[in-house]
Scaffold this active site. Structure first.
Site, PDB file in Angstrom:
ATOM      1  CE  LYS A  10      -3.705  -2.251   2.722  1.00  0.00           C
ATOM      2  NZ  LYS A  10      -4.460  -2.149   3.995  1.00  0.00           N
ATOM      3  NE  ARG A 136      -1.694  -5.887   7.500  1.00  0.00           N
ATOM      4  CZ  ARG A 136      -2.856  -6.417   7.138  1.00  0.00           C
ATOM      5  NH1 ARG A 136      -3.437  -7.341   7.887  1.00  0.00           N
ATOM      6  NH2 ARG A 136      -3.447  -6.030   6.014  1.00  0.00           N
ATOM      7  CG  ASN A 156      -3.106  -2.657   7.468  1.00  0.00           C
ATOM      8  OD1 ASN A 156      -3.005  -2.271   6.311  1.00  0.00           O
ATOM      9  ND2 ASN A 156      -4.171  -3.310   7.915  1.00  0.00           N
ATOM     10  CG  HIS A 159      -5.017  -6.605   0.153  1.00  0.00           C
ATOM     11  ND1 HIS A 159      -6.162  -6.835   0.875  1.00  0.00           N
ATOM     12  CD2 HIS A 159      -5.047  -7.466  -0.904  1.00  0.00           C
ATOM     13  CE1 HIS A 159      -6.867  -7.786   0.248  1.00  0.00           C
ATOM     14  NE2 HIS A 159      -6.216  -8.185  -0.820  1.00  0.00           N
TER      15      HIS A 159
HETATM   16  P1  IDP Z   1      -7.149  -7.200   6.230  1.00  0.00           P
HETATM   17  O1  IDP Z   1      -6.398  -6.166   5.404  1.00  0.00           O
HETATM   18  O2  IDP Z   1      -6.336  -7.694   7.390  1.00  0.00           O
HETATM   19  O3  IDP Z   1      -7.689  -8.324   5.378  1.00  0.00           O
HETATM   20  P2  IDP Z   1      -9.848  -6.099   6.328  1.00  0.00           P
HETATM   21  O4  IDP Z   1     -10.825  -6.313   7.433  1.00  0.00           O
HETATM   22  O5  IDP Z   1     -10.097  -6.804   5.045  1.00  0.00           O
HETATM   23  O6  IDP Z   1      -8.385  -6.432   6.897  1.00  0.00           O
HETATM   24  O7  IDP Z   1      -9.778  -4.526   6.107  1.00  0.00           O
HETATM   25  C1  IDP Z   1      -9.152  -3.969   4.959  1.00  0.00           C
HETATM   26  C2  IDP Z   1      -8.330  -2.774   5.382  1.00  0.00           C
HETATM   27  O8  IDP Z   1      -9.179  -1.782   5.945  1.00  0.00           O
HETATM   28  C3  IDP Z   1      -7.312  -3.050   6.472  1.00  0.00           C
HETATM   29  O9  IDP Z   1      -6.125  -3.608   5.981  1.00  0.00           O
HETATM   30  C4  IDP Z   1      -7.108  -1.678   7.056  1.00  0.00           C
HETATM   31  O10 IDP Z   1      -6.231  -0.890   6.262  1.00  0.00           O
HETATM   32  C5  IDP Z   1      -8.505  -1.092   6.973  1.00  0.00           C
HETATM   33  N1  IDP Z   1      -9.253  -1.301   8.224  1.00  0.00           N
HETATM   34  C6  IDP Z   1      -9.901  -2.415   8.622  1.00  0.00           C
HETATM   35  N2  IDP Z   1     -10.485  -2.225   9.814  1.00  0.00           N
HETATM   36  C7  IDP Z   1     -10.193  -0.958  10.179  1.00  0.00           C
HETATM   37  C8  IDP Z   1     -10.513  -0.153  11.323  1.00  0.00           C
HETATM   38  O11 IDP Z   1     -11.198  -0.569  12.268  1.00  0.00           O
HETATM   39  N3  IDP Z   1     -10.031   1.120  11.332  1.00  0.00           N
HETATM   40  C9  IDP Z   1      -9.295   1.615  10.323  1.00  0.00           C
HETATM   41  N4  IDP Z   1      -8.968   0.905   9.241  1.00  0.00           N
HETATM   42  C10 IDP Z   1      -9.412  -0.367   9.160  1.00  0.00           C
HETATM   43 MG    MG Z   2      -9.208  -8.300   3.963  1.00  0.00          MG
END
Ligand code: IDP
Ligand code: MG
Length: 175
Positions: A10, A136, A156, A159
């Site tokens: 990212k 991460r 983070n 992806h």
């Molecule tokens: P993942 O990337 O670990 O699969 P997902 O739930 O698919 O997590 O969420 C996609 C992205 O959305 C995360 O990588 C993060 O950047 C962002 N994200 C998810 N949950 C939150 C939150 O509670 N606050 C802020 N950003 C979030």
């Molecule tokens: Mg995801």
């Protein structure tokens, strides 16, 4: 069990100069880099990548709510809502802003159980709680109680597809 999975490096990781470090972590465990490109994603591809799906919104919103509860903070003060879906929608908006903000690397990795192995190397969503030794966990200490008042998504770094079906869908979208 040979699989292919999709990884995005990212904009936050590209800006921090962590591209080489991140790719080397995938290479050293034995994953194969099949395809790679650098692009500034447009809104259309990011919206397809993170579809307006109720389960996703609930899951993303839930992580913020849980973190606020854990630290006994008031989400209403920072966000103006405590509705999980509404919070999910705000996060999705911030996520689209972030991913379209600068150069991003898209890549396809292949190998034995590539989807699971890649997620293991990446670590869990919230960097503050991600294990040391994961990307991460090693390169960020961000968490929702820190990022939300700044009106931005969690930084983070990467992806990675969560399942084989998600991987297939995302590979077709980006390549
Ligand atoms: P993942 O990337 O670990 O699969 P997902 O739930 O698919 O997590 O969420 C996609 C992205 O959305 C995360 O990588 C993060 O950047 C962002 N994200 C998810 N949950 C939150 C939150 O509670 N606050 C802020 N950003 C979030
Ligand atoms: Mg995801």
């Amino acid at each position: 069990m040979l699989e292919r999975t999709l990884v995005l490096i990212k904009p936050d990781a590209v800006q921090r100069g962590l591209v080489g470090e991140i790719i080397s972590r995938f290479e050293r465990i034995g994953l194969i880099l099949d395809e790679m490109k650098l692009l500034i994603p447009d809104e259309q591809i990011v919206k397809k990548h993170y579809p307006d799906d109720l389960n996703w919104l609930r899951n993303a919103g839930g992580k913020t709510i849980e973190t606020y509860q854990k630290f006994q903070l008031n989400l209403m003060d920072d966000l103006g809502t405590v509705d999980v879906i509404e919070i999910g929608k705000i996060i999705r908006k911030w996520l689209i802003q972030h991913l379209t903000s600068g150069p991003t690397i898209a890549m396809i990795l292949s190998g034995n159980h590539a989807v699971e192995v890649t997620r293991k190397i990446v670590g869990s969503t919230i960097p503050l709680f991600a294990e040391l030794g994961t990307i991460r966990g090693d390169f960020s200490i961000d968490s929702p109680d820190y990022s939300t008042p700044q009106k931005r998504v969690l930084m983070n770094l990467v992806h990675a597809s969560e399942s084989l079906s998600e991987a297939n869908r995302e590979i077709n979208l980006w390549f």
